[in-house]
Design an enzyme around this catalytic site. Structure first.
Site, PDB file in Angstrom:
ATOM      1  N   TYR A 107       0.840  -1.193   0.000  1.00 16.11           N
ATOM      2  CA  TYR A 107       0.000   0.000   0.000  1.00 16.11           C
ATOM      3  C   TYR A 107       0.877   1.246   0.000  1.00 16.11           C
ATOM      4  O   TYR A 107       1.919   1.279   0.667  1.00 16.11           O
ATOM      5  CB  TYR A 107      -0.894   0.046   1.238  1.00 16.11           C
ATOM      6  CG  TYR A 107      -2.053  -0.931   1.207  1.00 16.11           C
ATOM      7  CD1 TYR A 107      -3.242  -0.587   0.590  1.00 16.11           C
ATOM      8  CD2 TYR A 107      -1.945  -2.184   1.793  1.00 16.11           C
ATOM      9  CE1 TYR A 107      -4.316  -1.467   0.561  1.00 16.11           C
ATOM     10  CE2 TYR A 107      -3.009  -3.070   1.766  1.00 16.11           C
ATOM     11  CZ  TYR A 107      -4.182  -2.710   1.144  1.00 16.11           C
ATOM     12  OH  TYR A 107      -5.237  -3.585   1.115  1.00 16.11           O
ATOM     13  N   TYR A 146      -0.394  -9.995   0.179  1.00 21.42           N
ATOM     14  CA  TYR A 146       0.652  -9.485   1.072  1.00 21.42           C
ATOM     15  C   TYR A 146       0.647 -10.258   2.386  1.00 21.42           C
ATOM     16  O   TYR A 146      -0.372 -10.811   2.803  1.00 21.42           O
ATOM     17  CB  TYR A 146       0.510  -7.980   1.303  1.00 21.42           C
ATOM     18  CG  TYR A 146      -0.806  -7.500   1.869  1.00 21.42           C
ATOM     19  CD1 TYR A 146      -1.085  -7.570   3.233  1.00 21.42           C
ATOM     20  CD2 TYR A 146      -1.749  -6.927   1.037  1.00 21.42           C
ATOM     21  CE1 TYR A 146      -2.268  -7.103   3.749  1.00 21.42           C
ATOM     22  CE2 TYR A 146      -2.956  -6.465   1.536  1.00 21.42           C
ATOM     23  CZ  TYR A 146      -3.209  -6.541   2.896  1.00 21.42           C
ATOM     24  OH  TYR A 146      -4.398  -6.080   3.407  1.00 21.42           O
ATOM     25  N   ARG A 156      -2.674 -12.433   2.934  1.00 22.15           N
ATOM     26  CA  ARG A 156      -3.985 -12.011   2.454  1.00 22.15           C
ATOM     27  C   ARG A 156      -4.053 -12.236   0.942  1.00 22.15           C
ATOM     28  O   ARG A 156      -3.120 -11.899   0.213  1.00 22.15           O
ATOM     29  CB  ARG A 156      -4.218 -10.533   2.750  1.00 22.15           C
ATOM     30  CG  ARG A 156      -4.178 -10.212   4.244  1.00 22.15           C
ATOM     31  CD  ARG A 156      -5.343  -9.352   4.639  1.00 22.15           C
ATOM     32  NE  ARG A 156      -6.593  -9.956   4.248  1.00 22.15           N
ATOM     33  CZ  ARG A 156      -7.694  -9.274   3.954  1.00 22.15           C
ATOM     34  NH1 ARG A 156      -7.670  -7.964   4.000  1.00 22.15           N
ATOM     35  NH2 ARG A 156      -8.804  -9.896   3.611  1.00 22.15           N
ATOM     36  N   HIS A 159      -7.202  -8.450  -2.938  1.00 24.72           N
ATOM     37  CA  HIS A 159      -8.505  -7.907  -2.569  1.00 24.72           C
ATOM     38  C   HIS A 159      -8.506  -6.411  -2.793  1.00 24.72           C
ATOM     39  O   HIS A 159      -7.443  -5.769  -2.870  1.00 24.72           O
ATOM     40  CB  HIS A 159      -8.842  -8.233  -1.113  1.00 24.72           C
ATOM     41  CG  HIS A 159      -7.867  -7.640  -0.129  1.00 24.72           C
ATOM     42  ND1 HIS A 159      -6.668  -8.239   0.180  1.00 24.72           N
ATOM     43  CD2 HIS A 159      -7.906  -6.488   0.583  1.00 24.72           C
ATOM     44  CE1 HIS A 159      -6.014  -7.495   1.055  1.00 24.72           C
ATOM     45  NE2 HIS A 159      -6.747  -6.414   1.299  1.00 24.72           N
ATOM     46  N   HIS A 161     -10.502  -2.933  -1.261  1.00 27.14           N
ATOM     47  CA  HIS A 161     -11.386  -2.365  -0.241  1.00 27.14           C
ATOM     48  C   HIS A 161     -12.398  -1.440  -0.923  1.00 27.14           C
ATOM     49  O   HIS A 161     -12.030  -0.650  -1.807  1.00 27.14           O
ATOM     50  CB  HIS A 161     -10.576  -1.565   0.780  1.00 27.14           C
ATOM     51  CG  HIS A 161      -9.601  -2.403   1.556  1.00 27.14           C
ATOM     52  ND1 HIS A 161      -9.861  -2.905   2.804  1.00 27.14           N
ATOM     53  CD2 HIS A 161      -8.354  -2.839   1.230  1.00 27.14           C
ATOM     54  CE1 HIS A 161      -8.824  -3.605   3.239  1.00 27.14           C
ATOM     55  NE2 HIS A 161      -7.891  -3.572   2.297  1.00 27.14           N
TER      56      HIS A 161
HETATM   57 FE   LIG Z   1      -6.041  -4.719   2.439  1.00 24.65          FE
END
Ligand SMILES: [Fe+2]
Length: 233
Positions: A107, A146, A156, A159, A161
């Site tokens: 991110y 990640y 994870r 995906h 959000h």
């Molecule tokens: Fe996330």
């Protein structure tokens, strides 16, 4: 010496196998204070949500691949779908916001400690308004998985959000969309925290070859088949 699958700084270097670890983050995401009771008279409660117009959006807010001077790394995809209410009626003119990791699973946020590289040409945030049929559409790159450090290091799956405001405050929905067929789905403690298998399936975007390299994900804002939102059990 490090455990198999763990890098010298104790971060997982590859997706682990095995069972899904229990997700311990829900408690931290729940409200810390008791609910504030509202008057029973609905006329006495302001339910109206915020209203957004096209003037509130930038020219590339719905194209996450064109928000910088260069091309971001990763597989280009289209994410699209419809936003409806419980009766299938389109929810028009509603703000849909997305945020995601880059193709490497990082991110663009100072709190992300994942050592994967940042992409100077990808911020990972977008927004658009639904059209007259309740449709939304984004151009982006497929996010990478990640690692999640901590007990039972796990990864994870890819995906995105989502935040949808809906037409009133009771419809505000914040959730996550996954990609059908992702091999990491079965290892995700957050997805596994959704107890209803049907509700988990409603979080999966499905390939839409008719639209090219595209995935479709529809959202229902209320009713028995509403899309699961964060904080629900
Ligand atoms: Fe996330």
């Amino acid at each position: 010496m490090t455990a198999p699958g763990t890098s010298p700084d104790h971060r997982p270097s590859r997706p682990p196998g095995g069972t899904v670890p229990p997700y311990t983050g829900l408690a931290a995401r729940r409200p810390r204070h008791a609910p504030v009771p509202l008057p029973l008279d609905p006329d006495a409660v302001e339910l109206g949500g915020p209203v957004f117009g096209s003037a509130d959006l930038g020219p590339y807010d719905d194209d996450l691949t064109r928000q910088h001077t260069g091309e971001p790394l990763g597989q280009r995809i289209t994410l699209h779908g419809r936003v409806t209410d419980r009766r299938g009626r389109p929810v028009r003119g509603q703000l849909v916001e997305v945020w995601q990791a880059n193709a490497a699973g990082r991110y663009a946020h100072p709190a992300d400690r994942n050592p994967a590289p940042l992409d100077p040409h990808f911020t990972g945030a977008g927004r658009c308004l639904t059209d007259a049929e309740g449709r939304y559409r984004f151009t982006t790159v497929r996010p990478g998985p990640y690692p999640v450090p901590g007990p039972g290091d796990w990864w994870r799956p890819a995906h995105v959000h989502f935040s949808l405001f809906g037409t009133d405050f009771t419809q505000r929905l914040v959730t996550q969309m996954y990609f059908a067929g992702d091999p990491l789905l079965g290892q995700d403690a957050i997805l596994a925290a959704v107890p209803d298998p049907a509700a988990r399936r409603r979080l999966l975007a499905v390939p839409d070859p008719a639209e090219g390299c595209a995935f479709r994900w529809d959202v229902v804002l209320d009713g028995p088949y509403a899309t699961w939102r964060e904080g629900e059990r």
